[in-house]
Design a protein around this motif. Structure first.
Motif, PDB file in Angstrom:
ATOM      1  N   LEU A 147       0.826  -1.204   0.000  1.00 49.75           N
ATOM      2  CA  LEU A 147       0.000   0.000   0.000  1.00 49.75           C
ATOM      3  C   LEU A 147       0.864   1.261   0.000  1.00 49.75           C
ATOM      4  CD1 LEU A 147      -2.818  -1.019   2.513  1.00 49.75           C
ATOM      5  CD2 LEU A 147      -3.038  -0.703   0.031  1.00 49.75           C
ATOM      6  N   LEU A 148       1.950   1.242   0.782  1.00 53.48           N
ATOM      7  CA  LEU A 148       2.865   2.383   0.807  1.00 53.48           C
ATOM      8  C   LEU A 148       3.451   2.629  -0.576  1.00 53.48           C
ATOM      9  CD1 LEU A 148       4.491   4.508   2.409  1.00 53.48           C
ATOM     10  CD2 LEU A 148       6.191   2.713   2.859  1.00 53.48           C
ATOM     11  N   LYS A 149       3.817   1.541  -1.244  1.00 57.09           N
ATOM     12  CA  LYS A 149       4.385   1.665  -2.584  1.00 57.09           C
ATOM     13  C   LYS A 149       3.361   2.216  -3.564  1.00 57.09           C
ATOM     14  CE  LYS A 149       4.406  -1.863  -5.083  1.00 57.09           C
ATOM     15  NZ  LYS A 149       4.556  -3.243  -5.526  1.00 57.09           N
ATOM     16  N   ARG A 150       2.123   1.718  -3.495  1.00 56.25           N
ATOM     17  CA  ARG A 150       1.091   2.160  -4.440  1.00 56.25           C
ATOM     18  C   ARG A 150       0.697   3.614  -4.207  1.00 56.25           C
ATOM     19  NH1 ARG A 150       0.476  -0.887  -8.800  1.00 56.25           N
ATOM     20  NH2 ARG A 150      -1.527   0.127  -9.089  1.00 56.25           N
ATOM     21  N   ILE A 151       0.605   4.010  -2.942  1.00 58.43           N
ATOM     22  CA  ILE A 151       0.082   5.338  -2.627  1.00 58.43           C
ATOM     23  C   ILE A 151       1.159   6.414  -2.671  1.00 58.43           C
ATOM     24  CG2 ILE A 151      -1.021   6.708  -0.808  1.00 58.43           C
ATOM     25  CD1 ILE A 151      -2.392   4.121   0.116  1.00 58.43           C
ATOM     26  N   VAL A 152       2.368   6.080  -2.212  1.00 59.00           N
ATOM     27  CA  VAL A 152       3.424   7.092  -2.087  1.00 59.00           C
ATOM     28  C   VAL A 152       4.523   6.912  -3.134  1.00 59.00           C
ATOM     29  CG1 VAL A 152       5.145   8.102  -0.550  1.00 59.00           C
ATOM     30  CG2 VAL A 152       2.962   7.295   0.387  1.00 59.00           C
ATOM     31  N   VAL A 153       5.152   5.745  -3.128  1.00 55.42           N
ATOM     32  CA  VAL A 153       6.323   5.533  -3.981  1.00 55.42           C
ATOM     33  C   VAL A 153       5.933   5.451  -5.458  1.00 55.42           C
ATOM     34  CG1 VAL A 153       8.288   4.024  -4.436  1.00 55.42           C
ATOM     35  CG2 VAL A 153       7.487   4.358  -2.089  1.00 55.42           C
ATOM     36  N   GLY A 154       4.842   4.736  -5.749  1.00 54.87           N
ATOM     37  CA  GLY A 154       4.430   4.555  -7.139  1.00 54.87           C
ATOM     38  C   GLY A 154       4.263   5.855  -7.904  1.00 54.87           C
ATOM     39  N   PRO A 155       3.480   6.817  -7.392  1.00 54.01           N
ATOM     40  CA  PRO A 155       3.303   8.083  -8.117  1.00 54.01           C
ATOM     41  C   PRO A 155       4.615   8.837  -8.352  1.00 54.01           C
ATOM     42  CG  PRO A 155       1.588   7.827  -6.473  1.00 54.01           C
ATOM     43  CD  PRO A 155       2.561   6.716  -6.245  1.00 54.01           C
ATOM     44  N   ILE A 156       5.522   8.774  -7.374  1.00 50.57           N
ATOM     45  CA  ILE A 156       6.820   9.452  -7.539  1.00 50.57           C
ATOM     46  C   ILE A 156       7.618   8.819  -8.670  1.00 50.57           C
ATOM     47  CG2 ILE A 156       9.038   9.930  -6.437  1.00 50.57           C
ATOM     48  CD1 ILE A 156       7.549  10.095  -3.770  1.00 50.57           C
ATOM     49  N   ARG A 176       6.452   7.079 -11.156  1.00 45.61           N
ATOM     50  CA  ARG A 176       5.785   7.333 -12.442  1.00 45.61           C
ATOM     51  C   ARG A 176       6.151   8.704 -12.994  1.00 45.61           C
ATOM     52  NH1 ARG A 176       1.484   4.678  -9.710  1.00 45.61           N
ATOM     53  NH2 ARG A 176       1.077   2.610 -10.591  1.00 45.61           N
ATOM     54  N   ILE A 177       6.258   9.682 -12.113  1.00 44.68           N
ATOM     55  CA  ILE A 177       6.638  11.028 -12.548  1.00 44.68           C
ATOM     56  C   ILE A 177       8.080  11.034 -13.057  1.00 44.68           C
ATOM     57  CG2 ILE A 177       7.098  13.384 -11.752  1.00 44.68           C
ATOM     58  CD1 ILE A 177       4.735  13.033  -9.802  1.00 44.68           C
ATOM     59  N   LEU A 178       8.964  10.345 -12.344  1.00 46.44           N
ATOM     60  CA  LEU A 178      10.382  10.359 -12.697  1.00 46.44           C
ATOM     61  C   LEU A 178      10.681   9.564 -13.968  1.00 46.44           C
ATOM     62  CD1 LEU A 178      12.055   9.911  -9.179  1.00 46.44           C
ATOM     63  CD2 LEU A 178      11.997  11.978 -10.568  1.00 46.44           C
TER      64      LEU A 178
END
Length: 248
Positions: free
Chosen positions: A5-14, A16-18
């Protein structure tokens, strides 16, 4: 689940942007039930991008060493592997390897997705190497499909030997699931395992566009290291040692 959940909510969006990852063939990943995602292995960070692309948790089996290293770097590495939903795996052979296969089987029988790199280690030269038969053994024993996948461009993000990733766009391509139910009950037949594994590797090769080498990646890495050391030794032996006049 917390780390996923941490990866999907926080790490994933970051991420994807990078890295602006692109995906093709996501419809081939089953929406539920156990399945294996078998991919090529180009970079240390490969295990980040498949889970980002897939809406379900993907469990990976990683070397046990990654979870036991001491110090700050060891703790950071352990946190990274937990964040990417990876479980420690014993690659020492014998009962350790059997336990690792059992752990993978448990993941599949619980109805989850298991990520596997059939090459066993990162490609030493960018080519796709001969697959280890564990992927076929697990698929046949668990009665689950294998979804071939190709990671594109991750070797440019973090080449082997580099610690700091570069910002590059990467892609993940998923192929149609491979059904090995015709081999039910034959998960210990080495000829069946080799045939099924080669089928998986062919699909990964087709999706990735990589050149195929019918040698194990680990064996090729050893050959490359030996060749490099031999060349360096020969270069030292042949280096100029000065003229007779210089030595007088």
């Amino acid at each position: 689940m917390f780390y996923w959940l941490l990866k999907r909510i926080v790490v994933g969006p970051i991420l994807r942007i990078l890295f602006r990852p692109w995906t093709r063939g996501l419809q081939h990943v089953p929406a539920d039930g156990g399945a294996i995602i078998a991919a090529n292995h180009l970079s240390f960070i490969d295990s980040i991008f498949v889970p980002i692309a897939v809406p379900r948790p993907v469990v990976y089996l990683a070397k046990n060493d990654y979870f036991t290293r001491p110090g700050v770097r060891g703790r950071a590495q352990r946190w990274f592997f937990q964040l990417t939903n990876q479980l420690p795996m014993d690659r020492s052979g014998g009962s350790g390897s059997e336990n690792s296969l059992r752990a993978g089987l448990d993941v599949l029988q619980s109805g989850s997705l298991l990520g596997i790199y059939p090459e066993g280690t990162r490609s030493p030269d960018g080519r796709l190497h001969r697959g280890r038969t564990g992927v076929a053994r697990l698929a046949i024993a668990a009665g689950v499909p294998v979804v071939p996948a190709a990671l594109i461009g991750t070797d440019a993000v973090q080449p082997k030997g580099k610690n700091i990733p570069r910002i590059r766009r990467v892609g993940v391509v998923f192929g149609e699931p491979l059904d090995f139910s015709r081999f039910e009950g034959r998960s210990d037949d080495r000829h069946v395992l080799r045939a099924a594994t080669d089928e998986v590797m062919y699909e990964i090769m087709r999706l990735s566009g990589q050149e195929y080498s019918d040698t194990y990646a680990t064996a090729h890495t050893t050959t490359l290291l030996t060749s490099t050391r031999t060349a360096e030794s020969a270069q030292q032996d042949e280096s100029p040692r000065g003229t007779p006049a210089d030595r007088e």
